[in-house]
Design an enzyme around this catalytic site. Structure first.
Site, PDB file in Angstrom:
ATOM      1  N   ASP A 176     -28.888 -24.737  40.165  1.00 34.23           N
ATOM      2  CA  ASP A 176     -28.232 -25.788  39.378  1.00 34.23           C
ATOM      3  C   ASP A 176     -26.786 -25.812  39.850  1.00 34.23           C
ATOM      4  O   ASP A 176     -25.995 -24.922  39.504  1.00 34.23           O
ATOM      5  CB  ASP A 176     -28.316 -25.473  37.883  1.00 34.23           C
ATOM      6  N   HIS A 177     -26.430 -26.810  40.644  1.00 34.31           N
ATOM      7  CA  HIS A 177     -25.130 -26.769  41.310  1.00 34.31           C
ATOM      8  C   HIS A 177     -23.960 -26.826  40.325  1.00 34.31           C
ATOM      9  O   HIS A 177     -22.846 -26.411  40.654  1.00 34.31           O
ATOM     10  CB  HIS A 177     -25.014 -27.885  42.355  1.00 34.31           C
ATOM     11  N   HIS A 239     -28.432 -29.421  33.699  1.00 35.50           N
ATOM     12  CA  HIS A 239     -26.980 -29.296  33.743  1.00 35.50           C
ATOM     13  C   HIS A 239     -26.354 -29.116  32.354  1.00 35.50           C
ATOM     14  O   HIS A 239     -25.598 -28.172  32.112  1.00 35.50           O
ATOM     15  CB  HIS A 239     -26.351 -30.515  34.410  1.00 35.50           C
TER      16      HIS A 239
END
Length: 487
Positions: A176-177, A239
């Site tokens: 999950d960037h 996110h």
């Protein structure tokens, strides 16, 4: 001070000709090369269906990635980095192609081997099985899974079962960037590296919390994909819930990956379920119509390429959540995300309670103390306090104490993918979702989707370039609050 070199590694990038590889992954690796982190034995093998020669692939990378690379690119350094790159045309369903891939690693195999699957999730199982059959899955192998990890809990569990049959959990990196962003790291440092805020972090001191991640972009040519996903699955399930966990988690006993992830899991398990009538009362979904962004006209979602004319896919979600724990009982968390909004924004906002009895005059409409952690467009931390307005009278006004990380810290910041790729190679799982986290997140999200499916109500329409549907403002407004930054 230069970063410590990474261990010797082989990185196999599935989807090596795709947008993510060209725009994010390869530029991130090049920046780590420029920082002196690449070991002498580092290999990157890009894999895709297209059958092209290595030189043609390198030309394609340079053409497509150059605009995402540092300004004033040194051609000599780029040429040196290119020597670590190779390319293999591969059909994910063909076992013979994996045998050819394995031939790339017969000479001087590295102890660390990373498989980054930037592909459709439907290919995860066959890729992993073929990698194992070709003898490519070594004890030091790691697999990185890009979202979306399923469409619901059942499909996510199937992915986990299939990948888990080949790779142990400690070798699976669900990326999950957002968790790699510098501002998110600063939130962890702010909470657990300072004694100042912890006594204030909970009910009795915090009135409510807002988490907003919005963008001005539309579907950007990904209409067919996005219409099968929507904002709830694309943004909230991963996110926003991960940001919520870091905001609300208890202090972990150490910085060990499982110590951190255990505390995040407790937050997800404590989320009050939303289903049936609660969804209608606490969740707003919207879909943008034609409007203007930054003064330029844009089409509505239903006019985007690849979108069915009767689509009910949401491009906006706002919701009110509660975490039923001792620390957070009675404190509402408002989450909001959307496309084609007025501004690009990524804010985590903690609104503290007002003083119990004010002895000073202050301007009407001013808020109590507020802490804003901004993720985008610039990393910053802003604390709003009340101070005396200059003059004879004792009248208060809000004053911002702002820390701009780019101005204050002169050391170049790592891009999210730079950090996360480095962590994969080093074997650090802290910023990656564990299987049980993913499962509990889907358990909370699925009833919301099911309530929408059973309703004949379409998403609320909102004009592109606005802050979303009016119902979003009403959702938070009925509790006496307003969205931070909304004009």
């Amino acid at each position: 001070m230069s970063a410590a070199p990474l261990p010797d590694f082989d990185l196999v990038l599935f989807g090596g000709t795709g947008d993510l590889a060209m725009r994010k992954l390869l530029p991130a690796l090049f920046r780590r090369y420029l920082a002196g982190q690449f070991p002498a034995r580092a290999r990157i093998v890009s894999v895709a269906r297209t059958s092209i020669e290595r030189d043609d692939y390198l030309a394609q990378v340079e053409e497509n990635s150059k605009k995402y690379l540092p300004a004033g690119l040194d051609a000599t350094r780029w040429t040196a980095f290119s020597r670590t790159l190779d390319y293999v045309g591969l059909d994910a369903n063909s076992p013979d192609d994996y045998v050819r891939l394995a031939g790339k690693f017969k000479a001087n195999p590295a102890d660390v081997r990373v498989f980054f699957l930037s592909t459709a999730p439907s290919l995860f199982e066959i890729i992993c099985r073929n990698l194992a059959a070709a003898g490519l899955v070594t004890p030091g192998a790691r697999v990185v899974l890009e979202k979306p990890l399923g469409q619901d809990r059942q499909s996510a569990e199937q992915i986990n079962e299939n990948v888990g049959a080949i790779f142990p959990e400690k070798q699976i990196y669900r990326i999950d960037h957002y968790l790699g962003k510098e501002a998110v790291q600063n939130l962890l440092a702010l909470r657990f590296g300072n004694a100042l805020f912890e006594p204030l972090w909970g009910r009795g001191r915090i009135g409510h919390v807002q988490i907003t991640v919005g963008e001005q972009l539309g579907v950007e040519g990904r209409g067919a994909f996005y219409d099968q996903t929507g904002a709830l699955r694309d943004m909230v399930q991963n996110h926003l819930l991960q940001l919520l966990c870091i905001m609300a988690m208890e202090p972990p006993v150490s910085d060990h990956p499982d110590a951190v992830r255990d505390e995040k899991l407790k937050v997800l398990r404590a989320l009050r379920p939303l289903s049936g009538p609660e969804v209608a009362a606490n969740v707003v979904r919207g879909q943008y119509r034609a409007g203007a962004v930054n003064g330029k006209p844009v089409v509505g979602y239903l006019e985007e390429k690849g979108i069915p004319a009767d689509s009910t896919t949401e491009t906006f979600v706002a919701l009110k959540a509660h975490i039923d724990t001792w620390r957070w009982a009675g404190v509402p968390f408002y989450l909001r995300t959307g496309k084609r909004l007025q501004e690009q924004i990524g804010d985590l906002v903690i609104h503290f309670e007002d003083v119990p009895h004010s002895i000073f005059e202050r301007a009407s409409g001013t808020t109590a103390n507020r802490l804003v952690i901004s993720l985008q467009p610039r990393d910053s931390i802003t604390l709003t306090i009340m101070a005396k307005n200059p003059g004879e009278t004792m009248r208060l006004r809000p004053v911002d104490l702002r820390l701009d990380m780019q101005e204050t810290v002169k050391t170049p910041q790592l891009d999210a993918y730079e950090r996360l790729l480095s962590d994969v190679i080093k074997g650090n799982l802290t910023l990656f979702m564990r299987r049980d986290e993913l499962d509990v997140a889907w358990r909370w999200i699925d009833p919301i989707r099911e309530a929408w499916a059973q309703s004949d109500e379409r998403p609320k329409s909102y004009t592109a370039g606005s802050w979303g549907p009016a119902a979003s403002s009403s959702l938070i407004g009925r509790d006496g609050y307003a969205w931070h930054g909304e004009l």
